[in-house]
Design a protein around this motif. Structure first.
Motif, mmCIF file in Angstrom:
data_model
loop_
_atom_site.group_PDB
_atom_site.id
_atom_site.type_symbol
_atom_site.label_atom_id
_atom_site.label_comp_id
_atom_site.label_asym_id
_atom_site.label_seq_id
_atom_site.Cartn_x
_atom_site.Cartn_y
_atom_site.Cartn_z
ATOM 1 N N PHE A 1 -9.972 -17.432 -35.367
ATOM 2 C CA PHE A 1 -11.331 -17.541 -35.895
ATOM 3 C C PHE A 1 -11.436 -17.128 -37.356
ATOM 4 N N GLU A 2 -10.399 -16.482 -37.886
ATOM 5 C CA GLU A 2 -10.441 -16.089 -39.290
ATOM 6 C C GLU A 2 -10.527 -17.334 -40.176
ATOM 7 N N GLU A 3 -11.208 -17.184 -41.296
ATOM 8 C CA GLU A 3 -11.277 -18.275 -42.266
ATOM 9 C C GLU A 3 -10.419 -17.999 -43.488
ATOM 10 N N GLN A 4 -10.009 -16.748 -43.650
ATOM 11 C CA GLN A 4 -9.114 -16.358 -44.737
ATOM 12 C C GLN A 4 -7.743 -16.024 -44.140
ATOM 13 N N ILE A 5 -6.688 -16.472 -44.801
ATOM 14 C CA ILE A 5 -5.352 -16.221 -44.280
ATOM 15 C C ILE A 5 -5.020 -14.733 -44.331
ATOM 16 N N PHE A 6 -4.062 -14.335 -43.496
ATOM 17 C CA PHE A 6 -3.604 -12.955 -43.462
ATOM 18 C C PHE A 6 -2.645 -12.703 -44.617
ATOM 19 N N SER A 7 -2.686 -11.499 -45.126
ATOM 20 C CA SER A 7 -1.690 -11.086 -46.109
ATOM 21 C C SER A 7 -0.517 -10.467 -45.353
ATOM 22 N N TYR A 8 0.605 -10.434 -45.999
ATOM 23 C CA TYR A 8 1.782 -9.781 -45.437
ATOM 24 C C TYR A 8 1.466 -8.312 -45.149
ATOM 25 N N GLU A 9 0.762 -7.655 -46.039
ATOM 26 C CA GLU A 9 0.426 -6.240 -45.872
ATOM 27 C C GLU A 9 -0.460 -6.018 -44.644
ATOM 28 N N ASP A 10 -1.403 -6.927 -44.424
ATOM 29 C CA ASP A 10 -2.269 -6.840 -43.253
ATOM 30 C C ASP A 10 -1.449 -6.920 -41.970
ATOM 31 N N ARG A 11 -0.512 -7.853 -41.918
ATOM 32 C CA ARG A 11 0.305 -8.030 -40.716
ATOM 33 C C ARG A 11 1.297 -6.880 -40.550
ATOM 34 N N LEU A 12 1.733 -6.269 -41.639
ATOM 35 C CA LEU A 12 2.581 -5.078 -41.520
ATOM 36 C C LEU A 12 1.830 -3.969 -40.798
ATOM 37 N N GLU A 13 0.578 -3.754 -41.184
ATOM 38 C CA GLU A 13 -0.239 -2.734 -40.522
ATOM 39 C C GLU A 13 -0.440 -3.081 -39.050
ATOM 40 N N TRP A 14 -0.765 -4.342 -38.754
ATOM 41 C CA TRP A 14 -0.942 -4.820 -37.377
ATOM 42 C C TRP A 14 0.328 -4.613 -36.568
ATOM 43 N N PHE A 15 1.488 -4.856 -37.158
ATOM 44 C CA PHE A 15 2.773 -4.773 -36.480
ATOM 45 C C PHE A 15 3.093 -3.355 -35.994
ATOM 46 N N GLN A 16 2.517 -2.351 -36.626
ATOM 47 C CA GLN A 16 2.821 -0.954 -36.286
ATOM 48 C C GLN A 16 2.414 -0.586 -34.863
ATOM 49 N N GLN A 17 1.556 -1.351 -34.206
ATOM 50 C CA GLN A 17 1.110 -1.028 -32.856
ATOM 51 C C GLN A 17 2.165 -1.287 -31.782
ATOM 52 N N PHE A 18 3.194 -2.061 -32.110
ATOM 53 C CA PHE A 18 4.161 -2.480 -31.100
ATOM 54 C C PHE A 18 5.317 -1.499 -30.979
ATOM 55 N N GLU A 19 5.629 -1.158 -29.720
ATOM 56 C CA GLU A 19 6.762 -0.286 -29.415
ATOM 57 C C GLU A 19 7.398 -0.769 -28.124
ATOM 58 N N SER A 20 8.711 -0.746 -28.077
ATOM 59 C CA SER A 20 9.416 -1.277 -26.907
ATOM 60 C C SER A 20 9.175 -0.473 -25.637
ATOM 61 N N ASN A 21 8.741 0.761 -25.751
ATOM 62 C CA ASN A 21 8.492 1.588 -24.563
ATOM 63 C C ASN A 21 6.998 1.807 -24.330
#
Length: 169
Positions: free
Chosen positions: A29-49
């Motif tokens: 639904f976003e109309e503006q593309i994501f920045s690399y920095e934005d996705r880096l922050e988003w990526f921090q939520q993932f952990e294998s355990n």
């Protein structure tokens, strides 16, 4: 084809995949593309355990797509519930990549004691609905014209999947 847990080095390609869907579809639904920095922050939520996981498919040293589980809501009442999504490179569609990613993700979510898995799919998207139903999701409802992008209203179907009870909790 290799499936592995996502790495920081995958974020560039993941951002490109997200941005393809933002620019070319109503799946995001976003109309503006994501920045690399934005996705880096988003990526921090993932952990294998944890319940919050991300898997990528690699073929010929290229990321073809990813699937992930994220918090549905950030309050304790939804501790056993995650929202999942899968996104593929445009050239990877129809080759079983999404099914491979979800197969791996759901095994891991069961091991983490997740009770319920949700997914919202912007309409129309018959391929994504079919993928989710193959994995045992059932329709729970449609939000009609509840979002707007580029001057057009978008509806979404919401689906749920119950994972087997993990008695080791």
């Amino acid at each position: 084809m290799e499936i592995r847990f996502g790495k920081l080095s995958d974020v560039i390609v993941i951002t490109d995949i997200f941005n393809f869907y933002i620019i070319n579809t109503n799946a995001r639904f976003e109309e503006q593309i994501f920045s690399y920095e934005d996705r880096l922050e988003w990526f921090q939520q993932f952990e294998s355990n944890s319940k919050y996981q991300i898997y990528v498919v690699i073929e010929n040293d290229s990321v073809l797509g990813f699937a992930c589980s994220q918090p549905y809501r950030s309050i304790s009442a939804f501790e056993g519930t995650v929202e999942v999504t899968v996104y593929l490179d445009e050239n990877a569609k129809g080759k079983g990549v999404g099914s491979s990613l979800y197969s791996r993700l759901f095994v891991e979510l069961e091991a983490q004691g997740v009770h319920r898995v949700l997914s919202g799919i912007a309409l129309p998207n018959d391929a994504s609905i079919a993928l989710h139903k193959r994995f045992g999701f059932r329709e729970v409802g449609v939000f009609n014209e509840y979002a707007q992008k580029n001057g057009k209203y978008i509806s979404s179907i919401w689906l749920e999947k119950v994972l087997p009870l993990n008695l080791t909790l």
